[in-house]
Scaffold this motif. Structure first.
Motif, PDB file in Angstrom:
ATOM      1  N   GLN A  91      37.428  13.789  21.158  1.00 27.89           N
ATOM      2  CA  GLN A  91      37.466  12.481  21.812  1.00 27.89           C
ATOM      3  C   GLN A  91      38.033  11.437  20.854  1.00 27.89           C
ATOM      4  O   GLN A  91      38.782  10.549  21.264  1.00 27.89           O
ATOM      5  CB  GLN A  91      36.072  12.073  22.270  1.00 27.89           C
ATOM      6  CG  GLN A  91      36.049  10.747  22.993  1.00 27.89           C
ATOM      7  CD  GLN A  91      34.674  10.376  23.501  1.00 27.89           C
ATOM      8  OE1 GLN A  91      33.734  11.159  23.421  1.00 27.89           O
ATOM      9  NE2 GLN A  91      34.551   9.181  24.018  1.00 27.89           N
ATOM     10  N   LYS A  92      37.700  11.559  19.573  1.00 30.62           N
ATOM     11  CA  LYS A  92      38.203  10.609  18.577  1.00 30.62           C
ATOM     12  C   LYS A  92      39.729  10.655  18.506  1.00 30.62           C
ATOM     13  O   LYS A  92      40.384   9.608  18.446  1.00 30.62           O
ATOM     14  CB  LYS A  92      37.595  10.925  17.215  1.00 30.62           C
ATOM     15  CG  LYS A  92      37.990   9.953  16.137  1.00 30.62           C
ATOM     16  CD  LYS A  92      37.294  10.270  14.820  1.00 30.62           C
ATOM     17  CE  LYS A  92      37.711   9.302  13.744  1.00 30.62           C
ATOM     18  NZ  LYS A  92      37.017   9.559  12.476  1.00 30.62           N
ATOM     19  N   ALA A  93      40.304  11.859  18.528  1.00 31.92           N
ATOM     20  CA  ALA A  93      41.761  11.996  18.487  1.00 31.92           C
ATOM     21  C   ALA A  93      42.394  11.409  19.745  1.00 31.92           C
ATOM     22  O   ALA A  93      43.435  10.748  19.671  1.00 31.92           O
ATOM     23  CB  ALA A  93      42.158  13.459  18.330  1.00 31.92           C
ATOM     24  N   ALA A  94      41.769  11.621  20.892  1.00 33.67           N
ATOM     25  CA  ALA A  94      42.287  11.070  22.145  1.00 33.67           C
ATOM     26  C   ALA A  94      42.225   9.548  22.128  1.00 33.67           C
ATOM     27  O   ALA A  94      43.167   8.871  22.560  1.00 33.67           O
ATOM     28  CB  ALA A  94      41.496  11.622  23.326  1.00 33.67           C
ATOM     29  N   MET A  95      41.129   9.004  21.614  1.00 37.47           N
ATOM     30  CA  MET A  95      40.978   7.550  21.562  1.00 37.47           C
ATOM     31  C   MET A  95      42.016   6.938  20.632  1.00 37.47           C
ATOM     32  O   MET A  95      42.632   5.921  20.958  1.00 37.47           O
ATOM     33  CB  MET A  95      39.572   7.182  21.087  1.00 37.47           C
ATOM     34  CG  MET A  95      39.322   5.699  21.084  1.00 37.47           C
ATOM     35  SD  MET A  95      39.383   4.946  22.714  1.00 37.47           S
ATOM     36  CE  MET A  95      37.776   5.386  23.300  1.00 37.47           C
ATOM     37  N   LYS A  96      42.252   7.549  19.476  1.00 36.51           N
ATOM     38  CA  LYS A  96      43.261   7.028  18.540  1.00 36.51           C
ATOM     39  C   LYS A  96      44.644   7.035  19.184  1.00 36.51           C
ATOM     40  O   LYS A  96      45.381   6.058  19.096  1.00 36.51           O
ATOM     41  CB  LYS A  96      43.278   7.822  17.246  1.00 36.51           C
ATOM     42  CG  LYS A  96      44.308   7.273  16.266  1.00 36.51           C
ATOM     43  CD  LYS A  96      44.279   7.950  14.949  1.00 36.51           C
ATOM     44  CE  LYS A  96      45.281   7.449  13.944  1.00 36.51           C
ATOM     45  NZ  LYS A  96      46.383   6.638  14.342  1.00 36.51           N
ATOM     46  N   ALA A  97      44.979   8.127  19.862  1.00 38.93           N
ATOM     47  CA  ALA A  97      46.288   8.212  20.518  1.00 38.93           C
ATOM     48  C   ALA A  97      46.404   7.164  21.620  1.00 38.93           C
ATOM     49  O   ALA A  97      47.457   6.532  21.782  1.00 38.93           O
ATOM     50  CB  ALA A  97      46.502   9.614  21.087  1.00 38.93           C
ATOM     51  N   ALA A  98      45.335   6.955  22.372  1.00 34.01           N
ATOM     52  CA  ALA A  98      45.354   5.967  23.451  1.00 34.01           C
ATOM     53  C   ALA A  98      45.525   4.559  22.908  1.00 34.01           C
ATOM     54  O   ALA A  98      46.315   3.766  23.435  1.00 34.01           O
ATOM     55  CB  ALA A  98      44.065   6.071  24.273  1.00 34.01           C
ATOM     56  N   VAL A  99      44.793   4.229  21.835  1.00 32.77           N
ATOM     57  CA  VAL A  99      44.904   2.895  21.245  1.00 32.77           C
ATOM     58  C   VAL A  99      46.288   2.700  20.636  1.00 32.77           C
ATOM     59  O   VAL A  99      46.896   1.635  20.786  1.00 32.77           O
ATOM     60  CB  VAL A  99      43.782   2.656  20.207  1.00 32.77           C
ATOM     61  CG1 VAL A  99      44.026   1.377  19.421  1.00 32.77           C
ATOM     62  CG2 VAL A  99      42.433   2.587  20.902  1.00 32.77           C
ATOM     63  N   ASP A 100      46.820   3.724  19.968  1.00 35.71           N
ATOM     64  CA  ASP A 100      48.170   3.623  19.406  1.00 35.71           C
ATOM     65  C   ASP A 100      49.200   3.362  20.507  1.00 35.71           C
ATOM     66  O   ASP A 100      50.089   2.522  20.359  1.00 35.71           O
ATOM     67  CB  ASP A 100      48.541   4.890  18.641  1.00 35.71           C
ATOM     68  CG  ASP A 100      47.803   5.030  17.313  1.00 35.71           C
ATOM     69  OD1 ASP A 100      47.170   4.052  16.855  1.00 35.71           O
ATOM     70  OD2 ASP A 100      47.868   6.140  16.737  1.00 35.71           O
TER      71      ASP A 100
END
Length: 60
Positions: free
Chosen positions: A13-22
Motif C-alpha cells: 500500500q505504501k508503494a501504491a500511495m507514493k506512486a499516486a502522490v507522485d
C-alpha cells in the motif's frame, strides 16, 4: 492504483500511495486539480493528499 483509466498493481500500500502522490503532484504542477483518494474497507472514500495543500513528498 488507477490513473487515467488504467489500473496499476503494487506490492505494498505504501508503494501504491507514493506512486499516486507522485502522479498527482506531477499533474498538479501542470495546472490540473489533483487529489489522492483512498477507499476504506467500509467502501467510503477519503482524501489522502491534495495538490497545493499537503507536503510533497508525503511523510512516511
Amino acid at each position: 492504483m488507477r490513473h487515467n483509466d488504467k489500473d496499476y498493481a503494487y506490492d505494498t500500500q505504501k508503494a501504491a500511495m507514493k506512486a499516486a502522490v507522485d502522479a498527482a503532484h506531477s499533474s498538479g504542477k501542470k495546472g490540473h486539480d489533483a487529489q489522492v483518494l483512498v477507499q476504506g474497507r467500509d467502501g467510503q472514500w477519503q482524501t489522502e493528499w491534495t495538490y497545493g495543500n499537503d507536503p510533497y513528498p508525503p511523510p512516511g
